[in-house]
Motif scaffolding. Sequence first.
Motif, mmCIF file in Angstrom:
data_model
loop_
_atom_site.group_PDB
_atom_site.id
_atom_site.type_symbol
_atom_site.label_atom_id
_atom_site.label_comp_id
_atom_site.label_asym_id
_atom_site.label_seq_id
_atom_site.Cartn_x
_atom_site.Cartn_y
_atom_site.Cartn_z
ATOM 1 N N TRP A 93 34.955 42.015 43.346
ATOM 2 C CA TRP A 93 35.459 43.301 42.732
ATOM 3 C C TRP A 93 35.503 44.481 43.778
ATOM 4 O O TRP A 93 36.357 45.286 43.650
ATOM 5 N N TYR A 94 34.630 44.607 44.309
ATOM 6 C CA TYR A 94 34.526 45.794 45.264
ATOM 7 C C TYR A 94 35.554 45.543 46.355
ATOM 8 O O TYR A 94 36.053 46.343 46.951
ATOM 9 N N ARG A 95 35.554 44.395 46.877
ATOM 10 C CA ARG A 95 36.383 44.102 48.023
ATOM 11 C C ARG A 95 38.004 44.276 47.623
ATOM 12 O O ARG A 95 38.702 44.935 48.405
ATOM 13 N N ASN A 96 38.358 43.810 46.145
ATOM 14 C CA ASN A 96 39.722 44.033 45.946
ATOM 15 C C ASN A 96 40.102 45.151 45.332
ATOM 16 O O ASN A 96 41.298 45.550 44.934
ATOM 17 N N ALA A 97 39.376 46.236 45.359
ATOM 18 C CA ALA A 97 39.289 47.613 44.626
ATOM 19 C C ALA A 97 40.465 48.251 45.672
ATOM 20 O O ALA A 97 40.304 48.366 46.878
ATOM 21 N N ALA A 98 41.221 49.056 45.022
ATOM 22 C CA ALA A 98 42.180 49.906 45.871
ATOM 23 C C ALA A 98 41.335 50.844 46.808
ATOM 24 O O ALA A 98 41.588 51.191 48.097
ATOM 25 N N VAL A 99 40.429 51.526 46.256
ATOM 26 C CA VAL A 99 39.390 52.505 46.944
ATOM 27 C C VAL A 99 38.094 52.447 46.263
ATOM 28 O O VAL A 99 38.134 52.183 45.116
ATOM 29 N N CYS A 100 37.182 52.734 47.102
ATOM 30 C CA CYS A 100 35.898 52.955 46.289
ATOM 31 C C CYS A 100 35.211 54.341 46.927
ATOM 32 O O CYS A 100 35.192 54.785 47.876
#
Length: 581
Positions: A93-100
């Motif tokens: 989920w963190y890897r696929n996020a547009a931005v963290c």
Amino acid sequence: MRLLNCKSLTFEEFVRDIPRYAILSHTWGDEEVSLDDMKNGAIDCKLRGREKISATCRIAQEQGLDYAWIDTCCIDKSSSAELSEAINSMFAWYRNAAVCYAWLSDYVQDPAFNLTDEAVLASFESRELITEQDRAFSDPPPLTSKELDIRNHVGQSLKKCRWFSRGWTLQELIAPKHVEFYDRDWRCFGSKMQLAHILSWITGIDSDVLKGGSLDQVLVGRRMSWAANRQTRRVEDMAYCLLGIFDINMPLLYGEGEKAFTRLQEEIIQSSNDLSIFAWTAALGDKRSFRSLWASSPSEFKSCQFLVKPTLEWNGRGEYSITSRGLRTMDMIRIVRGGASRKGSYFLPLDCVDARVKKDIRFVSLEQYGPSLFARRKPWLYDTVVDIEVSQASRLPLAQYICCRESPDLEAMVRASHVGSVQIGFSLEAFDETSITAQPETDWDLRNSILLSYRRRHFWGCWRIKTMSDEPGVCVVCVQSDGWLLYGIFPGDDLPSVMNQSDLLPSQIVAMLQKFPVRTAARCPPWYHTVELSEHELGGGSDGITGTLLRIKSRKIDEIKDGRTKVKARLQKLFKNKTWA
């Protein structure tokens, strides 16, 4: 996946075609807003946690994103199934996020110090380059006064932030492609790409990984070292927060304590033959002499920060599997010659080296405590290819098993395996100690010339050693049966060929020995050997473990003849001079 709609502040469920979303990385505090709180309108209440939700949604909308994911309110923690799914999916989920958005709640920017200033960034990047090029343990050039000032400032401000000490934020730093860092007042002070070299200095994570490099190229032990100084609220979470970094999925069992980290290591070794997972070292305060192969926590991997693959693999990396007896391996070696402190010692090569000294392949030292069973020795140290003289090593022909179960009784069990054992003593003047061979091979501790009993009532051993002369040497055979010991010493070529088998029963050895009329002496020109039996303490008496000592006494035949001649002459002279009454 449950996402928060940034406009309506309501939740929407997605299984496929997940829209672009922002994700928050933060440290938990008091008064966090949960899923139930959100459903009950808590976003309008005075809970402190609502501020980070509002700020995340506001910034996401400013960047054209309609959805956000925040761990405090997007997971139903009352559902163990959903919690398990979320933790196992979180890295993705963190890897696929547009931005963290990484929010450091205890960091305040200094207007006079800009982290993204070219001079600051260049200072860390150039020093990292010097470290990468320096492959020896020689000291690098000292830091300049400017570099010291920069590091002191970063160390006293950014590095002290709680975000860098938590277990969960490790994957939240590594997984996303794009991370923006925000201070306490939600002011952005840089991105992961901009601050990569500073973040590497703070966390120990390779800057290449922070810039998007593959995790698969980083050894397991090195990845573990990134979590060595991090903590989690629950013991089990120290394992669960690392699942994504090792691409592992496993069920959550809260209440199992440190066993969670053991399960993680088992899953890693079952999906990889990367033996750097065993390159850990125990803390100096750990007084145990023997451990299992598994580390107790990531903190024991601190010494693995510079581990890399060797230029040439030493043993070709065989297959490894976890069995009820331990880690099954055919890659163990034994030192058959060399110094007395090393001869007969067992090692497992780990095929990893310190990047600063690439020739020093690491090994784990092992102690035998049962037939083909071993425990790790000296867990606070490791050995290298230079230490153990691998030119004198031989690979064990059969599969061996290394203990993987940590137990408070392990040390006592290893020491108890010597109770009632038989040790061979001999003269270095007469024998070539580098020529020792023994059967059954799995029962002999060649390092100490001890036939291990493993507390069995019935066992046997055949021990061979050559002398310094050309003659074939001697064999010592002994068999323990129902509390009594039958033994004998013979010239090396006098035993029947069937004695070369390692699968003989003690009763068969007894039958063979009883056929020999003389068992306590062997005439092997130019030597005459005798053997005597006595009780003594094994291991120099430091452990209080008693066993049987078979002491070989060797004299040259010429010396025996000379001695007899001299005795005869003295007797003749005595009788010649005697005056009889």
